[in-house]
Motif scaffolding. Structure first.
Motif, PDB file in Angstrom:
ATOM      1  N   ASN B  73     -60.597  31.375  30.313  1.00 56.59           N
ATOM      2  CA  ASN B  73     -61.013  32.206  31.459  1.00 56.59           C
ATOM      3  C   ASN B  73     -62.457  31.928  31.815  1.00 56.59           C
ATOM      4  OD1 ASN B  73     -58.732  33.495  32.150  1.00 56.59           O
ATOM      5  ND2 ASN B  73     -59.183  35.415  31.089  1.00 56.59           N
ATOM      6  N   ALA B  74     -63.305  31.818  30.769  1.00 58.81           N
ATOM      7  CA  ALA B  74     -64.730  31.579  30.998  1.00 58.81           C
ATOM      8  C   ALA B  74     -64.953  30.199  31.616  1.00 58.81           C
ATOM      9  CB  ALA B  74     -65.480  31.693  29.682  1.00 58.81           C
ATOM     10  N   ILE B  75     -64.236  29.185  31.087  1.00 53.17           N
ATOM     11  CA  ILE B  75     -64.374  27.825  31.643  1.00 53.17           C
ATOM     12  C   ILE B  75     -63.943  27.820  33.113  1.00 53.17           C
ATOM     13  CG2 ILE B  75     -63.520  25.440  31.484  1.00 53.17           C
ATOM     14  CD1 ILE B  75     -63.300  25.912  28.416  1.00 53.17           C
ATOM     15  N   GLN B  76     -62.845  28.496  33.357  1.00 53.98           N
ATOM     16  CA  GLN B  76     -62.342  28.612  34.731  1.00 53.98           C
ATOM     17  C   GLN B  76     -63.412  29.238  35.650  1.00 53.98           C
ATOM     18  OE1 GLN B  76     -59.245  31.473  35.270  1.00 53.98           O
ATOM     19  NE2 GLN B  76     -58.222  30.278  36.845  1.00 53.98           N
ATOM     20  N   TYR B  77     -64.103  30.217  35.081  1.00 48.85           N
ATOM     21  CA  TYR B  77     -65.153  30.929  35.828  1.00 48.85           C
ATOM     22  C   TYR B  77     -66.264  29.959  36.240  1.00 48.85           C
ATOM     23  CZ  TYR B  77     -69.337  33.908  36.205  1.00 48.85           C
ATOM     24  OH  TYR B  77     -70.510  34.492  36.595  1.00 48.85           O
ATOM     25  N   TYR B  78     -66.690  29.097  35.256  1.00 47.32           N
ATOM     26  CA  TYR B  78     -67.749  28.131  35.574  1.00 47.32           C
ATOM     27  C   TYR B  78     -67.273  27.092  36.559  1.00 47.32           C
ATOM     28  CZ  TYR B  78     -70.777  30.000  31.946  1.00 47.32           C
ATOM     29  OH  TYR B  78     -71.583  30.817  31.216  1.00 47.32           O
ATOM     30  N   ILE B  79     -66.049  26.667  36.426  1.00 49.22           N
ATOM     31  CA  ILE B  79     -65.516  25.665  37.364  1.00 49.22           C
ATOM     32  C   ILE B  79     -65.464  26.247  38.778  1.00 49.22           C
ATOM     33  CG2 ILE B  79     -63.423  24.326  37.968  1.00 49.22           C
ATOM     34  CD1 ILE B  79     -62.961  24.076  34.892  1.00 49.22           C
ATOM     35  N   GLN B  80     -65.018  27.473  38.836  1.00 51.45           N
ATOM     36  CA  GLN B  80     -64.947  28.131  40.150  1.00 51.45           C
ATOM     37  C   GLN B  80     -66.339  28.239  40.787  1.00 51.45           C
ATOM     38  OE1 GLN B  80     -62.911  31.729  39.191  1.00 51.45           O
ATOM     39  NE2 GLN B  80     -60.885  30.870  39.652  1.00 51.45           N
ATOM     40  N   ARG B  81     -67.345  28.413  39.918  1.00 55.09           N
ATOM     41  CA  ARG B  81     -68.721  28.532  40.428  1.00 55.09           C
ATOM     42  C   ARG B  81     -69.349  27.153  40.662  1.00 55.09           C
ATOM     43  NH1 ARG B  81     -71.989  32.864  36.962  1.00 55.09           N
ATOM     44  NH2 ARG B  81     -73.688  31.557  37.770  1.00 55.09           N
ATOM     45  N   ASN B  82     -68.511  26.123  40.358  1.00 52.08           N
ATOM     46  CA  ASN B  82     -68.947  24.734  40.563  1.00 52.08           C
ATOM     47  C   ASN B  82     -70.117  24.338  39.662  1.00 52.08           C
ATOM     48  OD1 ASN B  82     -68.168  22.428  41.744  1.00 52.08           O
ATOM     49  ND2 ASN B  82     -69.345  22.700  43.638  1.00 52.08           N
ATOM     50  N   VAL B  84     -70.774  22.309  37.049  1.00 53.07           N
ATOM     51  CA  VAL B  84     -70.087  21.230  36.344  1.00 53.07           C
ATOM     52  C   VAL B  84     -70.649  21.010  34.935  1.00 53.07           C
ATOM     53  CG1 VAL B  84     -69.431  18.780  36.424  1.00 53.07           C
ATOM     54  CG2 VAL B  84     -69.551  20.133  38.524  1.00 53.07           C
ATOM     55  N   GLU B  85     -71.982  20.947  34.842  1.00 50.13           N
ATOM     56  CA  GLU B  85     -72.602  20.653  33.546  1.00 50.13           C
ATOM     57  C   GLU B  85     -72.255  21.717  32.504  1.00 50.13           C
ATOM     58  OE1 GLU B  85     -76.789  19.644  33.086  1.00 50.13           O
ATOM     59  OE2 GLU B  85     -76.565  18.358  34.861  1.00 50.13           O
ATOM     60  N   ILE B  86     -72.399  22.953  32.949  1.00 48.94           N
ATOM     61  CA  ILE B  86     -72.104  24.046  32.004  1.00 48.94           C
ATOM     62  C   ILE B  86     -70.630  24.025  31.610  1.00 48.94           C
ATOM     63  CG2 ILE B  86     -72.084  26.553  31.659  1.00 48.94           C
ATOM     64  CD1 ILE B  86     -74.460  26.736  33.565  1.00 48.94           C
ATOM     65  N   SER B  87     -69.785  23.814  32.606  1.00 49.27           N
ATOM     66  CA  SER B  87     -68.346  23.829  32.284  1.00 49.27           C
ATOM     67  C   SER B  87     -67.975  22.657  31.371  1.00 49.27           C
ATOM     68  CB  SER B  87     -67.489  23.848  33.558  1.00 49.27           C
ATOM     69  OG  SER B  87     -67.835  22.792  34.378  1.00 49.27           O
ATOM     70  N   GLU B  88     -68.646  21.496  31.599  1.00 52.71           N
ATOM     71  CA  GLU B  88     -68.381  20.345  30.715  1.00 52.71           C
ATOM     72  C   GLU B  88     -68.850  20.625  29.288  1.00 52.71           C
ATOM     73  OE1 GLU B  88     -70.021  16.681  32.071  1.00 52.71           O
ATOM     74  OE2 GLU B  88     -68.342  16.283  33.397  1.00 52.71           O
ATOM     75  N   ASP B  89     -70.057  21.164  29.218  1.00 54.72           N
ATOM     76  CA  ASP B  89     -70.628  21.519  27.904  1.00 54.72           C
ATOM     77  C   ASP B  89     -69.722  22.529  27.189  1.00 54.72           C
ATOM     78  OD1 ASP B  89     -72.473  21.720  25.837  1.00 54.72           O
ATOM     79  OD2 ASP B  89     -73.499  23.422  26.786  1.00 54.72           O
ATOM     80  N   TYR B  90     -69.307  23.486  27.996  1.00 54.58           N
ATOM     81  CA  TYR B  90     -68.421  24.539  27.460  1.00 54.58           C
ATOM     82  C   TYR B  90     -67.124  23.921  26.946  1.00 54.58           C
ATOM     83  CZ  TYR B  90     -66.860  29.448  27.363  1.00 54.58           C
ATOM     84  OH  TYR B  90     -66.452  30.683  26.973  1.00 54.58           O
TER      85      TYR B  90
END
Lengths: 196, 266
Positions: B73-82, B84-90
């Motif tokens: 859910n959290a990763i989805q949240y970062y992806i939705q917010r675009n 990218v770096e944080i979501s990749e790190d996550y």
């Protein structure tokens, strides 16, 4: 014997579907033949000993079948019956069937019965049923059969000459052995009644 | 010797043989019976142990979906917010953690060193998820032999998850989780204290009553059940207590205390 027979007849409905049905047959044959024997001895004052010989062969064959119900070894059953009958036939050449007890045949049959008992006990020992062996009718009856047959073997055949001199000892031992045997049959039937 | 004496001698020997034979027979049967009973008992114990292990495995796997769901859910949240770096790190951290998660799910115990590394990874992910609303501190007693001491796998993670999701999550400000590993006077026994400054267990219970949420109750039940099974297995002696810090001192939040002793090493 009479008490055991009556007790077995009363409980026939419980025993009829169990191996102990053969004990009812065993007791019935013994009672009928003993009644004839007593009639001829007391009323007719006859010296006939054919009844003892008939009891020996018939009841022991029934016991072989009863053991077979537990051991489930057809070879042992056939061998036991064959040797029993053969010994009886051979004995006929040496003794009179009507007026003499077939000692040699009786001795051999006793030994075979003891072998059957030990095979049964050996099987029980290696079976999980040993956990409740004190509740198994056949266990108690087998023990009584050992005591009875050992007495028979020793008294009838090994010290027969000695003991016939002291009739009272002879009859006491035979009576006690018979009490143990028929008592164990009653106890076995009671266990069957209680535990199914 | 006359005939009567010989007869009595024979009879005496016969009775002796019969009596001794019967005694031998009963002793043999009783011994065999006891042997079988012992065997049955051992089989029963082995079956019980197997059952415990399968129950433990089931409980361990029960924890996974909860955590996976929240993280994805959290990763989805970062992806939705675009982002990218944080979501990749996550995602990288999450995949590493998941690998450990599945590795440890298959084992019964891990060393304290591995457990500390694991909970660090887990809390790092939670930090990312809550955007630094969470901080954590892990203190380890220097006298503890982290390579030698063992802990049942996945024991602390659900407790930390409770601190995060039910303690700090409902707090308006940022929160901190303290994890302490302390040595005790008894060899092979150590203490773990998990302390957070969230809303505390009392408020969480009230909150759960007001909402339909039963996740906390379920998660606590799973922890309690697992601890019971571990204690019953005879391999562990684990005592567990959970308190609202306001009941103990003036602080807020929840404190969980565990003392763990590995009995299988003794």
């Amino acid at each position: 014997m009479i008490i055991a027979f009556i007790y077995a007849i009363i409980n026939w409905h419980i025993l009829k579907n169990t191996p102990e049905k053969w004990l009812v047959v065993f007791l019935s044959i013994t009672v009928v033949i003993e009644l004839f024997a007593n009639y001829f001895k007391r009323v007719e004052e006859s010296n006939l000993l054919i009844f003892s010989n008939l009891v020996i062969i018939l009841t022991n064959i029934i016991l072989f079948i009863w053991f077979y119900e537990y051991i489930k070894n057809a070879k042992l059953l056939i061998t036991s019956i064959s040797i029993g009958l053969l010994s009886f036939l051979i004995n006929m050449f040496y003794q009179n069937f009507l007026f003499e007890i077939f000692y040699y045949s009786n001795f051999i049959i006793s030994i075979i019965i003891l072998i059957n008992v030990f095979v049964y006990l050996q099987q029980l020992l290696n079976n999980s049923e040993v956990l409740h062996f004190k509740k198994i009718p056949a266990f108690w009856i087998s023990i009584a059969v050992i005591i009875y047959q050992l007495n028979l073997v020793v008294i009838f055949f090994l010290i027969q000459e000695l003991i016939t001199i002291h009739k009272n000892i002879f009859y006491s031992i035979i009576t006690i052995s018979s009490l143990v045997l028929y008592g164990s049959i009653i106890y076995g039937i009671k266990l069957r009644k209680l535990n199914g | 010797m006359d005939n009567l004496a010989i007869t009595y001698l024979f009879l005496f020997i016969l009775i002796l043989v019969i009596v001794l034979g019967m005694v031998f027979l009963f002793i043999t049967f009783n011994n065999r019976k006891n042997q079988l009973l012992q065997q049955q008992l051992e089989d029963q114990l082995a079956a019980q142990k197997k059952q415990y292990e399968s129950e433990l495995n089931a409980l361990r796997s029960q924890l996974n979906p909860h955590f996976v769901h929240n993280s994805l859910n959290a990763i989805q949240y970062y992806i939705q917010r675009n982002e990218v770096e944080i979501s990749e790190d996550y995602l990288t951290k999450f995949s590493k953690l998941m690998r450990l998660f599945f590795d440890y799910s298959r084992t019964k115990t891990i060393t304290l060193k591995e457990e500390i590394a694991f909970i660090k990874k887990y809390l790092d992910i939670e930090k990312l998820r809550f955007e630094d609303k969470i901080s954590y501190k892990i203190n380890v007693d220097k006298e503890l032999d982290l390579n030698d001491l063992e802990i049942p796998t996945m024991l602390l993670q659900p407790m930390l998850e409770n601190s995060v999701n039910h303690g700090i999550f409902h707090k308006s400000t940022s929160g901190t989780i303290h994890v302490e590993f302390l040595k005790t006077e008894i060899e092979n026994k150590y203490q773990i204290i998990i302390k957070d400054d969230g809303i505390g267990i009392n408020k969480t219970k009230k909150h759960n009553k007001n909402t339909t949420g039963t996740a906390k109750a379920h998660s606590s039940a799973v922890i309690a059940e697992r601890l019971d099974i571990l204690n019953d297995s005879g391999d562990w002696n684990i005592s567990y207590s959970i308190h609202d810090r306001s009941d103990i001192d003036d602080g807020t939040g929840t404190i969980v205390q565990l003392t763990i002793q590995n009995l299988s090493d003794l």
